[in-house]
Write a protein that holds these residues in place. Structure first.
Motif, short mmCIF file in Angstrom:
data_model
loop_
_atom_site.label_atom_id
_atom_site.label_comp_id
_atom_site.label_asym_id
_atom_site.label_seq_id
_atom_site.Cartn_x
_atom_site.Cartn_y
_atom_site.Cartn_z
N SER A 191 0.81 -1.21 0.00
CA SER A 191 0.00 0.00 0.00
C SER A 191 0.84 1.26 0.00
O SER A 191 0.32 2.37 0.11
CB SER A 191 -0.92 0.01 1.23
OG SER A 191 -0.16 0.02 2.42
N SER A 192 2.16 1.13 -0.11
CA SER A 192 3.03 2.30 -0.04
C SER A 192 3.01 3.06 -1.35
O SER A 192 2.69 2.54 -2.42
CB SER A 192 4.47 1.87 0.29
OG SER A 192 5.06 1.24 -0.83
N LEU A 193 3.38 4.32 -1.26
CA LEU A 193 3.38 5.17 -2.44
C LEU A 193 4.30 4.65 -3.55
O LEU A 193 3.89 4.62 -4.72
CB LEU A 193 3.78 6.59 -2.03
CG LEU A 193 3.52 7.71 -3.03
CD1 LEU A 193 2.04 7.78 -3.41
CD2 LEU A 193 3.98 9.04 -2.45
N ASN A 195 -5.10 3.67 1.08
CA ASN A 195 -4.78 4.08 2.45
C ASN A 195 -5.88 4.97 3.03
O ASN A 195 -5.62 6.13 3.38
CB ASN A 195 -3.44 4.83 2.46
CG ASN A 195 -2.28 3.98 2.03
OD1 ASN A 195 -1.71 3.23 2.82
ND2 ASN A 195 -1.92 4.09 0.75
N ILE A 205 2.58 1.63 -5.28
CA ILE A 205 1.39 2.06 -6.02
C ILE A 205 1.78 2.82 -7.28
O ILE A 205 1.17 2.68 -8.34
CB ILE A 205 0.50 2.94 -5.10
CG1 ILE A 205 -0.15 2.07 -4.03
CG2 ILE A 205 -0.54 3.70 -5.90
CD1 ILE A 205 -0.81 2.85 -2.93
N ALA A 206 2.84 3.62 -7.17
CA ALA A 206 3.24 4.47 -8.29
C ALA A 206 3.93 3.70 -9.41
O ALA A 206 3.89 4.13 -10.57
CB ALA A 206 4.17 5.58 -7.79
N ARG A 226 -5.00 6.32 -6.56
CA ARG A 226 -4.69 4.97 -6.10
C ARG A 226 -4.16 4.98 -4.67
O ARG A 226 -4.50 4.11 -3.86
CB ARG A 226 -3.66 4.32 -7.02
CG ARG A 226 -4.15 4.04 -8.43
CD ARG A 226 -3.13 3.24 -9.20
NE ARG A 226 -3.54 3.00 -10.58
CZ ARG A 226 -2.97 2.12 -11.39
NH1 ARG A 226 -1.95 1.39 -10.95
NH2 ARG A 226 -3.39 1.95 -12.63
N HIS A 227 -3.34 5.97 -4.35
CA HIS A 227 -2.78 6.06 -3.00
C HIS A 227 -3.88 6.32 -1.97
O HIS A 227 -3.89 5.72 -0.89
CB HIS A 227 -1.74 7.17 -2.96
CG HIS A 227 -1.05 7.32 -1.64
ND1 HIS A 227 -0.42 6.28 -1.00
CD2 HIS A 227 -0.89 8.40 -0.83
CE1 HIS A 227 0.11 6.70 0.14
NE2 HIS A 227 -0.16 7.98 0.26
N ARG A 228 -4.80 7.18 -2.31
CA ARG A 228 -5.89 7.47 -1.39
C ARG A 228 -6.78 6.25 -1.19
O ARG A 228 -7.18 5.94 -0.06
CB ARG A 228 -6.74 8.64 -1.90
CG ARG A 228 -7.65 9.23 -0.84
CD ARG A 228 -8.61 10.24 -1.41
NE ARG A 228 -9.22 11.04 -0.37
CZ ARG A 228 -10.09 10.62 0.52
NH1 ARG A 228 -10.47 9.34 0.51
NH2 ARG A 228 -10.58 11.42 1.44
N ILE A 232 -1.81 8.32 -9.62
CA ILE A 232 -1.11 7.86 -8.42
C ILE A 232 -1.81 8.35 -7.16
O ILE A 232 -1.99 7.61 -6.18
CB ILE A 232 0.35 8.35 -8.45
CG1 ILE A 232 1.13 7.63 -9.55
CG2 ILE A 232 1.03 8.11 -7.09
CD1 ILE A 232 2.50 8.22 -9.82
#
Length: 280
Positions: A83-85, A256, A88-89, A251-253, A248
């Motif tokens: 789940s880290s940036l 998390n 995900i990126a 997806r990050h939101r 990005i």
């Protein structure tokens, strides 16, 4: 606040971390004296720290030279969770590389530097290639200035008041007044270009990754003056970066939700009186 944090620090831990960070340069193996010179600690202190890390399995010694072991990767494993940036990126950055034919990186601000936390290389290697984990001066890079521009006004002025900015090329902006104007322009237009400001022949474009109004990172594409110029970066690269940064962020939101319940990203930073990045 800074004084209170200073009283709470454990000096032995700070020294141990400094020793580990000494291995972050070009030299993969260092003598005790070499480490001591880099961190400014007495050799007996460095030797005890290294012996402790050897016992824990994080370093090894051969022919009088010390180096990190693969176990050191455990320390960063949590940051690179699913789940880290960076995780995900990565697929989004791969798409940027496919669309632009250039190398793409993701950076976060740490004090007065940018740390590259993810990178997807185009097949043609760039000169002075950046590695994941490498630190670059924020003022001399597009990705860094995008992040500096996102700081709150007090933190931004604290940074500008500091005079520890190195001039890497004739194009590097180091003086406070022109850098302040440049950062204001970056905030207004939402992207930045770096044109041979860190290395001759190297150029880049960068945009912020914004989640719920907070800049959590910056996305950048690097190229050379042989392949690109300011006009092509602005017309062709920046729109691709903006699309990717929005993807990005979304997806990050989504991955998390616990970080965004209050409407704050929780990973934005300010710069304290000691030049350290601290959570907002």
């Amino acid at each position: 606040m800074a004084e209170e944090r200073s009283r709470d620090r454990i000096q032995s831990v700070e020294r141990a971390v400094a020793v580990l960070r000494a291995f972050g340069g070009d030299d993969a193996a260092l003598s005790v004296s070499g480490v001591a010179d880099r961190v400014g600690l007495p050799r007996p202190v460095v030797r005890r720290i290294l012996l402790t890390f050897e016992h824990l399995g994080y370093v090894r010694v051969q022919n009088g030279r010390w180096s990190l072991t693969a176990r050191i990767l455990e320390l960063g494993a949590g940051y690179f969770a699913s789940s880290s940036l960076p995780e995900i990126a990565h697929p989004v950055m791969s798409d940027v590389v496919a669309r632009t034919g250039e190398t793409c990186s993701l950076g976060v601000l740490d004090g007065y530097d940018v740390i590259h936390v993810a990178r997807v290389e185009e097949r043609r290697p760039l000169p002075d290639a950046v590695r994941v984990g490498m630190r670059l001066p924020a003022h001399a890079t597009a990705v860094g200035r995008v992040l500096l521009a996102s700081l709150d006004p007090v933190s931004r002025e604290r940074y500008l008041d500091d005079q520890r900015r190195e001039r890497f090329t004739p194009r590097t902006i180091v003086e406070a007044a022109p850098l302040r104007t440049h950062l204001e322009d970056v905030r207004r237009r939402g992207y930045d270009l770096s044109l041979e400001e860190l290395h001759p022949g190297m150029i880049a474009a960068a945009v912020p990754v914004v989640v719920d109004g907070s800049v959590v990172a910056a996305l950048t594409v690097s190229s050379t003056t042989v392949r690109s110029d300011a006009d092509s970066l602005t017309a062709e690269i920046v729109p691709v970066l903006r699309e990717a940064a929005a993807e990005i962020a979304a997806r990050h939101r989504a991955a998390n939700p616990h970080l965004f319940r209050s409407g704050q990203a929780g990973v934005g930073t300010t710069i304290d009186a000691d030049g350290n990045s601290v959570p907002r």
